[in-house]
Scaffold this active site. Structure first.
Site, PDB file in Angstrom:
ATOM      1  N   GLU A   8      26.094   1.924  -6.303  1.00 34.93           N
ATOM      2  CA  GLU A   8      27.527   2.106  -6.009  1.00 34.93           C
ATOM      3  C   GLU A   8      28.400   1.008  -6.610  1.00 34.93           C
ATOM      4  O   GLU A   8      29.618   1.139  -6.663  1.00 34.93           O
ATOM      5  CB  GLU A   8      27.742   2.102  -4.483  1.00 34.93           C
ATOM      6  CG  GLU A   8      27.232   3.312  -3.757  1.00 34.93           C
ATOM      7  CD  GLU A   8      25.770   3.185  -3.313  1.00 34.93           C
ATOM      8  OE1 GLU A   8      25.000   2.454  -3.972  1.00 34.93           O
ATOM      9  OE2 GLU A   8      25.404   3.834  -2.329  1.00 34.93           O
ATOM     10  N   LYS A  41      14.689  -5.106  15.534  1.00 32.53           N
ATOM     11  CA  LYS A  41      15.350  -5.629  16.727  1.00 32.53           C
ATOM     12  C   LYS A  41      14.293  -5.803  17.813  1.00 32.53           C
ATOM     13  O   LYS A  41      13.740  -4.835  18.315  1.00 32.53           O
ATOM     14  CB  LYS A  41      16.458  -4.680  17.185  1.00 32.53           C
ATOM     15  CG  LYS A  41      17.487  -5.409  17.996  1.00 32.53           C
ATOM     16  CD  LYS A  41      18.770  -4.624  18.127  1.00 32.53           C
ATOM     17  CE  LYS A  41      19.824  -5.505  18.799  1.00 32.53           C
ATOM     18  NZ  LYS A  41      21.012  -4.762  19.127  1.00 32.53           N
ATOM     19  N   TRP A  78      17.662 -10.017  16.470  1.00 32.94           N
ATOM     20  CA  TRP A  78      17.295  -9.598  15.121  1.00 32.94           C
ATOM     21  C   TRP A  78      16.192 -10.468  14.536  1.00 32.94           C
ATOM     22  O   TRP A  78      16.198 -11.674  14.690  1.00 32.94           O
ATOM     23  CB  TRP A  78      18.494  -9.703  14.159  1.00 32.94           C
ATOM     24  CG  TRP A  78      19.686  -8.897  14.552  1.00 32.94           C
ATOM     25  CD1 TRP A  78      20.914  -9.375  14.904  1.00 32.94           C
ATOM     26  CD2 TRP A  78      19.787  -7.476  14.621  1.00 32.94           C
ATOM     27  NE1 TRP A  78      21.762  -8.335  15.191  1.00 32.94           N
ATOM     28  CE2 TRP A  78      21.096  -7.158  15.025  1.00 32.94           C
ATOM     29  CE3 TRP A  78      18.883  -6.426  14.398  1.00 32.94           C
ATOM     30  CZ2 TRP A  78      21.532  -5.852  15.204  1.00 32.94           C
ATOM     31  CZ3 TRP A  78      19.316  -5.130  14.568  1.00 32.94           C
ATOM     32  CH2 TRP A  78      20.625  -4.854  14.967  1.00 32.94           C
TER      33      TRP A  78
HETATM   34  P1  ADP Z   1      17.982   1.972  -3.812  1.00 28.92           P
HETATM   35  O1  ADP Z   1      18.984   2.418  -2.781  1.00 28.92           O
HETATM   36  O2  ADP Z   1      17.079   2.992  -4.327  1.00 28.92           O
HETATM   37  O3  ADP Z   1      17.261   0.716  -3.422  1.00 28.92           O
HETATM   38  P2  ADP Z   1      19.892   0.567  -5.398  1.00 28.92           P
HETATM   39  O4  ADP Z   1      19.418  -0.143  -6.594  1.00 28.92           O
HETATM   40  O5  ADP Z   1      21.236   1.152  -5.434  1.00 28.92           O
HETATM   41  O6  ADP Z   1      18.833   1.664  -5.101  1.00 28.92           O
HETATM   42  O7  ADP Z   1      19.739  -0.399  -4.169  1.00 28.92           O
HETATM   43  C1  ADP Z   1      20.733  -1.296  -3.787  1.00 28.92           C
HETATM   44  C2  ADP Z   1      20.196  -2.135  -2.670  1.00 28.92           C
HETATM   45  O8  ADP Z   1      19.151  -2.975  -3.141  1.00 28.92           O
HETATM   46  C3  ADP Z   1      21.209  -3.068  -2.072  1.00 28.92           C
HETATM   47  O9  ADP Z   1      22.029  -2.408  -1.139  1.00 28.92           O
HETATM   48  C4  ADP Z   1      20.298  -4.102  -1.423  1.00 28.92           C
HETATM   49  O10 ADP Z   1      19.822  -3.661  -0.164  1.00 28.92           O
HETATM   50  C5  ADP Z   1      19.132  -4.162  -2.374  1.00 28.92           C
HETATM   51  N1  ADP Z   1      19.282  -5.318  -3.269  1.00 28.92           N
HETATM   52  C6  ADP Z   1      19.831  -5.363  -4.480  1.00 28.92           C
HETATM   53  N2  ADP Z   1      19.773  -6.602  -5.004  1.00 28.92           N
HETATM   54  C7  ADP Z   1      19.168  -7.383  -4.077  1.00 28.92           C
HETATM   55  C8  ADP Z   1      18.816  -8.770  -3.999  1.00 28.92           C
HETATM   56  N3  ADP Z   1      19.037  -9.631  -4.989  1.00 28.92           N
HETATM   57  N4  ADP Z   1      18.216  -9.188  -2.866  1.00 28.92           N
HETATM   58  C9  ADP Z   1      17.963  -8.354  -1.832  1.00 28.92           C
HETATM   59  N5  ADP Z   1      18.261  -7.049  -1.859  1.00 28.92           N
HETATM   60  C10 ADP Z   1      18.858  -6.562  -2.957  1.00 28.92           C
END
Ligand code: ADP
Length: 542
Positions: free
Chosen positions: A332, A437, A442
């Protein structure tokens, strides 16, 4: 007072014109099955993109119709990136790792008209195709038998045959910069996948952010190894950034395992690369077992998609001189939203503490933290809330869906939970759907995973919440030991002791050969939870 600046539209055609003329001698280099690398200049890619655009027009693609790609990272896919949006159509990159059912849903939702298909992927697309009636033409790259793809009402042609004879220039139409250039679907871990449509303007601005020195710093002196698939959030913007900057693009095609990647880096000497942490962790293991390879050409490795373990960054930097920079984003957000570049003049401990965060927003992107009651949470490094984001390359809605819940007064609700410190560095503690949780408090699954991954005998570790009679939920650690190593759960628990609150320490452990991954290489926690619910995980309870 009105500005008198020219309002020339920010479009992919502008990027393609620039890249294929000003940087016409830059190259797309693609790894082939026999280990050799074929090369095409940006000028040649420009000529072939023009042919592709003419060919697509001649098979009836008009207006903003969707042209899907079902391809790996290679020159033909770059040609589709150039031609499809620039001719005014919409590039829809399909993920070959999706199930046939998901492909059918997405293909119908997007109303794809044409699919450009990598021949090696034909068996995966064939079962879905008859159920996507909008598709009238399939263009296939590589040498394969096209017969199994043929059916009534669908034209199937080889890619080279499709291009042949068409003019090598195309008068790219002037499109409205806010119209859609490309679309990607989210992976749909909860419910159906959702479509995100990138505009020409958002793509242009995002590419500039990717090029920026404090972004991914792509310049004309670079060679960019795009391991991140071109169907995963536009290959994180690396393709258009390379066209803007005149950097060579090095494409691994479908060869994403550590061995071919390391060989490719040794031989072709890229300076920038991008891939999810699991790839780099495999690469590190391979390098440790095969020290004759040289990856020191890499100056910047952009890594994100899931949290990047600190030990991984330190091992690459200290042993190989390769800097892994963590970035955060999502489909997004185009995806580049934040990047972990600490300010200068910090001591090493502070420096690494910030390198381990998800970074701070790049110019153009704003973040805020919100609590469950809809109040803004302070950026004090301690208070936890949901991260919300806005900016010119952040989606404001999902294609064809009223999804008011995902937006809050002009901000996108990311579903990521974390803290933001006084310097605006973000630390993600979890995705909302993965939080644990326990007894009303958390526990961060991500923090436990990162700590466990730092144990020398642990290859990878994923932590999920599982039901517990007394505490509602408790963490279950699913661990993969390194080759030849055995690790006892009480030893790992001991290893975590003192690093996290006592009640975070998992008492449930499970050792597996591999943690299942999603279609873009992240721990598939939804599947792990389902496996646990079915009793498929052998749990040791301390
Ligand atoms: P999917 O929903 O298939 O994982 P996306 O690539 O759109 O595909 O995922 C985005 C999500 O990936 C973010 O909302 C986050 O939760 C996670 N994410 C992206 N970059 C990082 C990061 N550097 N560290 C932790 N989580 C990350």
């Amino acid at each position: 007072m009105q500005s008198t600046m020219m309002n020339t539209p920010l479009t992919t055609a502008a990027i393609v014109r620039h890249g294929t003329t000003i940087h016409g001698s830059a190259r797309v280099r693609t790894l082939q099955p026999d280990g050799t690398v074929r090369s095409g200049s940006f000028a040649e890619v420009g000529r072939r993109s023009a042919q592709l655009a003419h060919a697509l027009r001649s098979c009836g693609v008009t207006g903003d119709e969707r042209v899907a790609t079902f391809m790996w990272n290679n020159q033909e896919h770059v040609e589709a990136y150039c031609a499809v949006p620039s001719m005014g159509a919409v590039l829809h990159t399909l993920n070959p790792r999706l199930t046939a059912e998901q492909l059918v849903y997405i293909g119908n939702h997007a109303e794809d008209k044409v699919v450009i298909l990598d021949g090696s992927l034909a068996p995966l697309l064939a079962p879905a195709l008859p159920q996507i009636p909008s598709v009238h033409t399939v263009i296939v790259t590589g040498q394969i038998d096209l017969t199994p793809l043929r059916r009534d009402g669908v034209t199937v042609l080889g890619y080279e045959e499709f291009l042949a004879g068409h003019p090598e220039t195309f008068d790219w139409p002037e499109v409205d910069e806010v119209s859609a250039a490309a679309m990607c679907y989210t992976s749909g871990t909860t419910g159906n996948p959702k479509g995100v449509a990138y505009s020409h303007r958002s793509t242009y601005l995002h590419s500039m952010a990717a090029c920026a020195a404090d972004g991914l710093s792509v310049t004309g002196d670079d060679c960019v190894l795009a391991i991140v698939p071109m169907f995963h959030a536009n290959a994180w913007g690396l393709v258009y950034a390379a066209f803007m900057a005149g950097a060579d693009l090095l494409m691994p095609d479908r060869f994403l395992q550590a061995e071919p990647i390391v060989r490719l880096v040794s031989a072709e000497r890229p300076t920038i690369a991008g891939a999810v942490p699991t790839i780099w962790s495999d690469v590190l293991n391979y390098l440790e077992a095969n020290p004759e390879h040289d990856v020191s050409s890499l100056q910047l490795v952009a890594c994100g998609g899931s949290a990047v373990p600190l030990h991984l960054m330190q091992a690459f930097e200290n042993k190989y001189g390769v800097r892994i920079v963590q970035a955060w984003g999502m489909t997004e957000t185009s995806p580049l939203a934040a990047i972990a570049r600490p300010p200068a003049a910090l001591d090493p401990e502070q420096h690494w503490a910030l390198r381990a965060t998800q970074g701070r927003p790049v110019a153009g992107v704003e973040l805020r933290l919100m609590d469950d009651e809809g109040s803004v949470v302070p950026h004090d490094g301690e208070s936890v809330g949901e991260i919300q984001v806005r900016g010119p390359w952040i989606t404001g809605s999902y294609v064809g869906e009223e999804d008011a819940e995902k937006f809050d007064g002009g901000w996108l609700r990311t579903g990521d939970v974390g803290r933001i410190d006084e310097r605006s560095f973000v630390t993600l503690t979890d995705r909302a759907k993965d939080v644990i949780k326990s007894g009303g408090e958390w526990i961060s699954s991500v923090e436990l995973e990162l700590l466990l991954a730092g144990h020398p005998d642990v290859l990878e570790a994923s932590v999920i919440g599982v039901p517990d009679e007394k505490w509602q939920e408790r963490p279950l650690a699913v661990v993969v030991a390194r080759d030849g190593a055995t690790v006892a759960p009480d030893h790992l628990r001991e290893f975590l002791t003192g690093k996290v609150a006592k009640w975070w320490l998992p008492e449930r452990w499970c050792f597996v050969a591999e943690v299942p991954k999603t279609s873009v290489g992240k721990f598939d926690k939804k599947l792990l939870r389902a496996m646990h619910a079915r009793g498929d995980l052998a749990v040791i309870d301390l």
